[in-house]
Write an enzyme that holds these catalytic residues in place. Structure first.
Site, mmCIF file in Angstrom:
data_model
loop_
_atom_site.group_PDB
_atom_site.id
_atom_site.type_symbol
_atom_site.label_atom_id
_atom_site.label_comp_id
_atom_site.label_asym_id
_atom_site.label_seq_id
_atom_site.Cartn_x
_atom_site.Cartn_y
_atom_site.Cartn_z
ATOM 1 N N ASP A 23 0.870 -1.156 0.000
ATOM 2 C CA ASP A 23 0.000 0.000 0.000
ATOM 3 C C ASP A 23 0.926 1.231 0.000
ATOM 4 O OD1 ASP A 23 -2.414 1.595 0.752
ATOM 5 O OD2 ASP A 23 -1.216 1.901 2.554
ATOM 6 N N ASP A 25 0.025 5.277 0.763
ATOM 7 C CA ASP A 25 -0.172 6.265 1.843
ATOM 8 C C ASP A 25 -0.143 5.555 3.193
ATOM 9 O OD1 ASP A 25 -0.936 8.929 0.576
ATOM 10 O OD2 ASP A 25 -2.289 7.563 -0.463
#
Ligand SMILES: O=C(O)COP(=O)(O)O
Ligand SMILES: [Mg+2]
Length: 305
Positions: A23, A25
């Site tokens: 992932d 952020d």
């Protein structure tokens, strides 16, 4: 749930996985700043020959813009390994929905760029402050385009009353497709004192006015995101791990696709939130329990020299 802080666990995860899905952020960066040490870890895995894939719900960048951001922060940046929701929503509209009319977009320039890349007509980017009162004459100035047959909602800093008038009106037609990128409530921006509304806030507004749920979610944990990845990249789920900071999106996504899961505490979900999931008797929450936890991806950097 296992603690992944030790070198033994790190080595074990390296030998038991060929693919590492990251992932972005809250794992690799917070806003414009890289998570300290994270790039060293990702490059180490890449240099070992591991398949490194980036999977982000953030719709504010096209694939090309993610190449720039990843490389500027010192990460590997192979465009083919980057899956963001601006890109996946354009793929859905082009190849699955095969939209022939126009898309009304509550979104941003990067989403427009990806729609342009696949030749989908769209409008809606930027400010829209046509209706300023609840006077119907004013609302009527929100002209509706008859050719719209899909509404796509992603991150839009210009979300407004007029945009909700338009989205709700188009979605009154049950044949008008409703697509959303992601439901993240807030963006993790590090030491910032402000709460930063995420795309989930914009999607929830459209759901409320339209009295409908999205037909398709183009990001995690929706299944289309993994289908997009699998279409071009060979992944053996038994030898793959999803590393994220949000239990509701990343961990559920990993579990639903039979990947191992690791949660870092450098972003959205905290150790306390995981503890309350563990204590809860709600069986639906079990999907959010990660296999491993680690304070920050950068904690592995010391094992990477
Ligand atoms: O944009 C968001 O809300 C989250 O993005 P992420 O999936 O990279 O954490
Ligand atoms: Mg995240």
């Amino acid at each position: 749930m296992n603690d992944a802080s030790s070198e033994d666990v790190f080595q074990n995860l390296i030998s038991s996985n060929d693919t590492f899905l990251f992932d972005c952020d809250g794992v690799l960066w917070k806003g414009a700043k890289a998570v300290p040490g994270a790039a060293a870890v990702v490059n180490f895995l890449e240099n070992l020959g591991k398949q490194v894939i980036f999977v982000t719900n953030n719709s504010t960048k096209s694939r090309d813009k993610y190449v720039d951001k990843l490389s500027s922060l010192g990460y590997p940046s192979d465009k083919e390994k980057i899956f963001g929701t601006a890109y996946t929503s354009a793929l859905y509209l082009k190849h699955i929905a095969k939209i022939d009319g126009k898309v009304y977009l509550i979104g941003n320039e990067s989403m427009g760029e990806e729609l342009d890349n696949v030749g989908i007509k769209h409008f809606g980017i930027g400010p829209d402050n046509v209706a300023t009162s609840l006077d119907y004459d004013d609302i009527k100035r929100c002209k509706l385009d008859e050719d719209v047959n899909a509404v796509l909602v992603g991150f839009d800093g210009h979300i407004s009353f007029s945009k909700l008038v338009r989205a709700g009106s188009y979605l009154r037609n049950p044949n008008c497709l409703f697509l959303a990128t992601n439901s993240d409530a807030r963006l993790p921006l590090g030491d910032c004192k402000h709460v930063v509304p995420g795309t989930g806030v914009m999607v929830a507004s459209v759901c409320t006015v339209a009295a409908r749920e999205p037909d398709v979610w183009c990001g995690k944990p929706g299944k289309f995101m993994f289908e997009c990845i699998q279409k071009t990249i060979d992944i053996n789920p038994d030898r793959a791990i999803m590393i994220g900071d949000n239990t509701k999106t990343d961990i559920v996504f990993g579990k639903q696709n039979s990947l191992k899961t690791l949660l870092v505490f450098s972003g959205v979900s905290s150790r306390d939130s995981v503890n309350s999931i563990l204590e809860s008797s709600d069986p639906a929450l079990k999907e959010q329990v990660p296999d491993y936890v680690l304070p920050s991806l950068g904690d592995w950097a010391e094992f990477c020299s």
